[in-house]
Design a protein around this motif. Structure first.
Motif, short mmCIF file in Angstrom:
data_model
loop_
_atom_site.label_atom_id
_atom_site.label_comp_id
_atom_site.label_asym_id
_atom_site.label_seq_id
_atom_site.Cartn_x
_atom_site.Cartn_y
_atom_site.Cartn_z
N GLU A 103 1.03 -1.55 -0.03
CA GLU A 103 -0.13 0.30 -0.12
C GLU A 103 0.86 1.23 -0.54
OE1 GLU A 103 -3.18 0.21 -0.34
OE2 GLU A 103 -3.36 -2.06 -0.49
N GLU A 105 4.09 1.63 -1.00
CA GLU A 105 4.59 1.65 -2.61
C GLU A 105 3.69 2.40 -3.40
OE1 GLU A 105 6.34 -1.20 -5.81
OE2 GLU A 105 6.04 -1.95 -3.74
N TRP A 106 2.40 1.73 -3.23
CA TRP A 106 1.81 2.32 -4.19
C TRP A 106 1.34 3.57 -3.61
CZ3 TRP A 106 -3.01 4.66 -2.99
CH2 TRP A 106 -4.07 5.09 -4.59
N PHE A 107 1.18 4.72 -2.77
CA PHE A 107 1.25 5.18 -2.54
C PHE A 107 2.14 6.65 -2.82
CE2 PHE A 107 1.26 9.02 0.47
CZ PHE A 107 -0.17 9.73 0.63
N ARG A 108 3.74 6.03 -2.71
CA ARG A 108 4.76 6.14 -3.27
C ARG A 108 4.97 7.42 -4.93
NH1 ARG A 108 7.27 2.88 0.31
NH2 ARG A 108 7.55 4.30 2.79
N LYS A 109 4.20 5.79 -6.16
CA LYS A 109 3.73 6.00 -6.94
C LYS A 109 3.08 6.93 -7.08
CE LYS A 109 6.10 1.63 -7.72
NZ LYS A 109 5.11 0.19 -8.85
N ASN A 110 1.53 7.33 -6.36
CA ASN A 110 0.79 7.33 -7.04
C ASN A 110 0.58 9.17 -7.13
OD1 ASN A 110 -0.63 6.14 -8.49
ND2 ASN A 110 -1.33 5.12 -6.70
N THR A 111 1.89 9.78 -5.63
CA THR A 111 1.48 11.26 -5.45
C THR A 111 2.45 11.24 -6.14
OG1 THR A 111 4.23 10.37 -3.76
CG2 THR A 111 0.93 10.21 -2.71
N ARG A 112 3.12 11.18 -6.86
CA ARG A 112 4.55 12.08 -8.16
C ARG A 112 2.91 12.30 -9.27
NH1 ARG A 112 7.96 6.42 -7.88
NH2 ARG A 112 9.30 7.05 -5.79
N THR A 113 2.22 11.51 -8.93
CA THR A 113 1.95 11.67 -10.59
C THR A 113 0.58 13.12 -10.60
OG1 THR A 113 -0.02 9.95 -10.08
CG2 THR A 113 1.50 9.34 -11.70
N THR A 114 0.08 12.81 -9.01
CA THR A 114 -0.92 14.02 -8.43
C THR A 114 -0.29 15.15 -8.11
OG1 THR A 114 -0.24 13.52 -5.67
CG2 THR A 114 -2.06 12.15 -6.70
N SER A 117 -0.22 16.45 -11.56
CA SER A 117 -1.63 17.01 -12.37
C SER A 117 -1.50 18.48 -10.74
CB SER A 117 -2.77 15.75 -11.99
OG SER A 117 -2.12 15.84 -10.34
#
Length: 158
Positions: A103, A105-114, A117
């Motif tokens: 979880e 790891e998924w959060f770290r990956k998706n914070t970059r995309t946010t 944006s």
């Protein structure tokens, strides 16, 4: 469980209505009461009908039916709860658990995309591009309002 509780409340409501109806009919006089007339009726000894306790038997029957229904519903809900308890006490802890590392790891990956944006959303408000050939409403309305304002000034001065 909600479906069973609605049946119980419906059963209680129906039982109460039947109970009050039986009590109402039980209090009615068994013989018609004559209306008052100008001449009094002749005094004839009236034989009082013997009470056979029919209403008591009917009330006991309704109460017994309600009690049997309540016990049947209680037994069914107890049986349904008993089958659910087997599922609650499973020792399989991994079935519904979360993997914290996955979880995060998924959060770290998706914070970059946010973050990317958010940078793109800080555009200027006036930088919207409209298709060419269409009138921009803000400019058209300002010109019309200015023209109307001048007309009203002229009318007031005249």
């Amino acid at each position: 469980m909600r479906h069973v509780s609605s049946k119980i409340s419906l059963l209680g409501t129906v039982s109460a209505l039947i109970f009050f109806a039986v009590n109402t009919f039980g209090q009615m006089p068994p013989v018609k009461v004559p209306k008052a007339s100008a001449t009094p009726p002749p005094r004839v000894p009236i034989s009082v009908p013997q009470e056979d306790n029919t209403w008591w038997y009917l009330m006991l029957l309704v109460l017994l039916a309600g009690l049997v229904g309540a016990i049947a519903i209680w037994y069914k809900t107890k049986k349904a709860k008993g089958s659910d308890k087997l599922d609650e006490f499973d020792d399989d802890w991994d079935k519904d658990s979360l993997d914290a590392d996955a979880e995060l790891e998924w959060f770290r990956k998706n914070t970059r995309t946010t973050k990317k944006s958010e940078k793109g959303s800080k555009k200027k408000k006036g930088s919207k591009k409209f298709p060419k050939g269409l009138p921009q409403t803000s400019k058209v309305l300002k010109k019309q309002n200015a023209a109307r304002l001048e007309e009203t000034k002229k009318k007031l001065q005249a």
